[in-house]
Enzyme design. Structure first.
Site, PDB file in Angstrom:
ATOM      1  N   ASP B  94       0.856  -1.181   0.000  1.00 52.82           N
ATOM      2  CA  ASP B  94       0.000   0.000   0.000  1.00 52.82           C
ATOM      3  C   ASP B  94       0.896   1.237   0.000  1.00 52.82           C
ATOM      4  O   ASP B  94       2.119   1.124   0.029  1.00 52.82           O
ATOM      5  CB  ASP B  94      -0.981  -0.029   1.176  1.00 52.82           C
ATOM      6  N   GLY B  96       1.007   3.824   2.157  1.00 54.22           N
ATOM      7  CA  GLY B  96       1.316   4.474   3.425  1.00 54.22           C
ATOM      8  C   GLY B  96       0.293   5.527   3.804  1.00 54.22           C
ATOM      9  O   GLY B  96       0.190   5.917   4.969  1.00 54.22           O
ATOM     10  N   GLY B  97      -0.468   5.996   2.821  1.00 53.86           N
ATOM     11  CA  GLY B  97      -1.433   7.065   3.077  1.00 53.86           C
ATOM     12  C   GLY B  97      -2.450   6.686   4.144  1.00 53.86           C
ATOM     13  O   GLY B  97      -2.615   7.394   5.142  1.00 53.86           O
ATOM     14  N   ASP B 148      -2.571   8.254  -1.561  1.00 50.37           N
ATOM     15  CA  ASP B 148      -3.895   8.883  -1.527  1.00 50.37           C
ATOM     16  C   ASP B 148      -4.210   9.427  -0.151  1.00 50.37           C
ATOM     17  O   ASP B 148      -3.550   9.104   0.833  1.00 50.37           O
ATOM     18  CB  ASP B 148      -4.974   7.869  -1.917  1.00 50.37           C
ATOM     19  N   GLN B 215     -11.482   7.126  -4.541  1.00 50.36           N
ATOM     20  CA  GLN B 215     -12.056   7.562  -3.272  1.00 50.36           C
ATOM     21  C   GLN B 215     -13.446   8.144  -3.526  1.00 50.36           C
ATOM     22  O   GLN B 215     -14.023   7.921  -4.583  1.00 50.36           O
ATOM     23  CB  GLN B 215     -11.123   8.594  -2.599  1.00 50.36           C
ATOM     24  N   GLY B 242     -11.138   3.674   0.963  1.00 52.01           N
ATOM     25  CA  GLY B 242     -12.096   4.403   1.784  1.00 52.01           C
ATOM     26  C   GLY B 242     -13.369   3.658   2.085  1.00 52.01           C
ATOM     27  O   GLY B 242     -14.401   4.281   2.374  1.00 52.01           O
ATOM     28  N   ASP B 292      -7.536  -7.625   0.592  1.00 50.11           N
ATOM     29  CA  ASP B 292      -6.626  -7.857   1.712  1.00 50.11           C
ATOM     30  C   ASP B 292      -7.366  -7.465   2.963  1.00 50.11           C
ATOM     31  O   ASP B 292      -8.263  -6.602   2.912  1.00 50.11           O
ATOM     32  CB  ASP B 292      -5.371  -6.986   1.596  1.00 50.11           C
ATOM     33  N   CYS B 330     -12.813 -27.754   6.888  1.00 49.90           N
ATOM     34  CA  CYS B 330     -11.487 -27.243   6.544  1.00 49.90           C
ATOM     35  C   CYS B 330     -10.470 -28.374   6.525  1.00 49.90           C
ATOM     36  O   CYS B 330     -10.517 -29.285   7.349  1.00 49.90           O
ATOM     37  CB  CYS B 330     -11.063 -26.181   7.559  1.00 49.90           C
ATOM     38  N   CYS B 332      -7.045 -27.718   6.519  1.00 47.47           N
ATOM     39  CA  CYS B 332      -5.717 -27.199   6.869  1.00 47.47           C
ATOM     40  C   CYS B 332      -5.074 -28.098   7.918  1.00 47.47           C
ATOM     41  O   CYS B 332      -5.731 -28.924   8.537  1.00 47.47           O
ATOM     42  CB  CYS B 332      -5.808 -25.747   7.349  1.00 47.47           C
ATOM     43  N   CYS B 335      -6.745 -28.011  11.378  1.00 46.10           N
ATOM     44  CA  CYS B 335      -8.027 -28.712  11.481  1.00 46.10           C
ATOM     45  C   CYS B 335      -7.876 -30.224  11.326  1.00 46.10           C
ATOM     46  O   CYS B 335      -8.651 -30.996  11.892  1.00 46.10           O
ATOM     47  CB  CYS B 335      -9.008 -28.176  10.438  1.00 46.10           C
ATOM     48  N   HIS B 361      -5.185 -21.242  10.644  1.00 44.14           N
ATOM     49  CA  HIS B 361      -6.478 -21.738  10.155  1.00 44.14           C
ATOM     50  C   HIS B 361      -7.282 -20.627   9.484  1.00 44.14           C
ATOM     51  O   HIS B 361      -7.899 -20.836   8.434  1.00 44.14           O
ATOM     52  CB  HIS B 361      -7.319 -22.351  11.277  1.00 44.14           C
TER      53      HIS B 361
END
Lengths: 401, 401
Positions: B94, B96-97, B148, B215, B242, B292, B330, B332, B335, B361
């Site tokens: 990203d 940093g804004g 931004d 935005q 945003g 993300d 699951c 994984c 699990c 998990h």
């Protein structure tokens, strides 16, 4: 395997010895370092790493902690600690005695046992030789420790002698209750009828081994007496307790030199709660076979790193751009991949993976030290190996710690 | 691959779409969830697990954090974040804004950029579009975000419009500086002569991609204007910023429905910092490709567990003797092996491995949700998949959280 464990010495080199300890769950090469899994987990190191990469064959569990949380009745209902935690190699459990004396206050010691307040919630609790055996039976560890009292390292002769007498009486009671528990076909002695069926699955039936503990602080004659009386009761293995509890290092080394070679040669010899790499090599030189210590994981959580060139602390600014591994002689997955600079960054940034990876490496270091020790003994080169290792450790050690 | 990234849509189902995003470092199937690796590590989950088991192809790094610690000059000297951290798949950074506006106070916003005090040591710092591009160039991420300003979710029209105008001017400056940086054969612009040689190894030479950020808070017309003006500048991909910053959920869903389908169809569409499993499915339905969010790892550290039957908290006493896995659907490694009872015990006991395994998990859950989403889109069954998934989630969700 006739009994619950089988122990064979393969090589000796001076008083040092290497061998094989078999339990119903794993084959353990000795001298062995047992990573500490106090609360059913080795702090920061997942079982997957311990099994697949580090190949630890036995870990330690703390009866005191497991008794308080999650509680041995819960563990029993799961069919023991192996089933509860999924660790299916060997487990040695301590008796809870040492932790009661080191972690709690407001203790009330009596002939019967020790009343104390839980360090978790202040609740009143009671442990005795019989209860400790029952808790360790519920845990279903491969190696059970007798319930002992551990006096301070600098205790005077009279206090130590009184404590020793009590420990012997408790050892005797531990043995009696242990034998009863091993003889029954199920651990249903304290279960409601509906719980019996579940418990049948974890019948003991002589599957556990019991180790006695030699006390006597820094007094050689009391140590000798403790050893003789403990051997008289008769155990599957023998441990030295009450060292590394505040006494001077030369006192510890003196006791080791005095007592270790006198311990029965055909049974495993276990030095409890010790210690630094130097301590382990010293103890091995006197014939000790088994060790446990929180140092690798506790140091890992505070940035301390054991390396073949001595201990360093990863917080040190001189590692900020160090592209090298934690220990150039280590082949663990942390050393093979990550730089000191990156691990230092993670530590400084408070990332959990710093603590987990430093702990991982430190456990690898300890296990590898014992592996190389076994090889040196088998090759009849223990003393030269020890000297070279110590030289490497001390040459650089002054720098950090 | 002609440019720094290559993006192809394979299937569409309504507005939902699945495809392949190629970078110079990995092949990323979309829609994709990017685990957050704020400080050069995904909290609690070692890279080994992310690579071998979870198969994450791209993670996110936070420019703000890396700028402050360990610092981009150090990262540059290591040849970029991949070399410093050993993560050799894709990284999106990203700008940093957002972090400047959410983590710091005493900010001084100007046309030039933003002055702020570090949340670490209170030191005065400055970020601008140009500096953000230079920091992200030093990090050497595959995908760079334009710098931004992110107004609060409930900002009024005038304040949002002003902020939007600034973001557009900053996007333009970001692009200019980015293009300059990509054109040079080495990142030596701020290096001393002795550092140049080292830096030659990480020449950019058009290896990075730049995404613009839309935005406009909850104002549809401003969102549209922001999109049009951002596209006019021209980027390799477009992000919605945003959202999930305090506004009502129906505002977020309204904006998504309004703006996502209008975003260029041949470029990746990235919804920043969102969100719950429900949010991801909603956004996918409007054509979003990338996500993300800190939720999987942040929840993992506080006992929150995402499951196919809704979110639970492992602290809940009802799991004390629960032999089942965290999520029966699951696969994984957590699990497949550990019970809720054991993981609850670890959590209650304050064991680090509780946080690391719950985080593990949760990341598996998010990655698997996206995998099944991609399959559903490819099979033209996204809406029925989404309905069934949401039904499962909400049927049980009321119980815990």
């Amino acid at each position: 395997m006739n009994g619950p464990i089988d122990f064979k010495i393969d090589s000796t080199d001076g008083n040092a010895r290497s061998g094989i300890l078999r339990t119903r769950r794993s084959i353990v090469e000795t001298p062995v370092f047992m990573p500490v899994g106090t609360q059913a987990a080795v702090k920061g190191v997942r079982f997957e790493w311990l099994e697949d990469e580090l190949d630890a064959r036995i870990i330690l569990g703390n009866t005191y902690h497991l008794f308080l949380r999650p509680g041995h009745e819960l563990i029993r209902r799961f069919g023991g600690l192996h089933k509860f935690s999924t660790w299916d190699r060997s487990i040695l459990t301590d008796s809870g005695g040492f932790q009661v004396f080191s972690l709690t206050d407001l203790r009330k010691l009596s002939e019967e046992g020790v009343e104390f307040r839980s360090h978790l919630d202040g609740s009143k609790q009671f442990l005795s030789p019989e209860i400790s055996m029952e808790v360790q039976a519920a845990i279903d560890s491969e190696i059970v420790m007798a319930f002992d009292e551990c006096p301070p390292g600098d205790a005077g002769f009279e206090k130590t002698r009184e404590s020793l007498d009590l420990t012997i009486r408790w050892a005797d009671r531990s043995k009696k209750r242990f034998d009863e528990l091993q003889a029954v076909q199920s651990t249903s002695f304290s279960l409601s009828s509906e719980q019996v069926k579940q418990a049948e699955a974890c019948t003991l039936n002589r599957k556990q081994a019991l180790f006695g503990i030699i006390q006597g602080a820094g007094h050689f004659d009391l140590r000798t007496e403790s050893l003789e009386r403990t051997v008289e009761i008769g155990f599957d293995g023998y441990a030295i307790g009450g060292l590394s509890v505040g006494e001077e290092k030369d006192v510890m080394y003196g006791v080791l030199e005095h007592i270790a070679p006198k311990m029965p040669g055909d049974a495993p010899r276990y030095l409890m709660g010790v210690g630094t790499p130097e301590d382990l090599l010293e103890a091995v030189s006197h014939g000790i076979d088994m060790f446990d210590c929180v140092m690798p994981t506790r140091n890992g959580r505070t940035g301390g790193v054991f390396t073949s060139q001595g201990k360093i602390n990863i917080r040190n600014a001189r590692f900020a751009e160090d592209e090298g591994p934690l220990d150039p002689e280590c082949e663990c997955s942390v050393c093979k991949r990550y730089s000191r600079a990156y691990l230092r960054h993670l530590y400084q940034a408070g990332e959990m993976t710093a603590a987990t990876m430093l702990s991982h490496h430190n456990v690898a270091y300890y296990l590898n030290l014992m592996k190389r020790t076994r090889q040196a003994i088998a090759n009849g080169k223990f003393e030269s190996f020890r000297k070279a290792t110590l030289l490497n450790l001390t040459e650089n050690e002054a720098v950090d710690v």
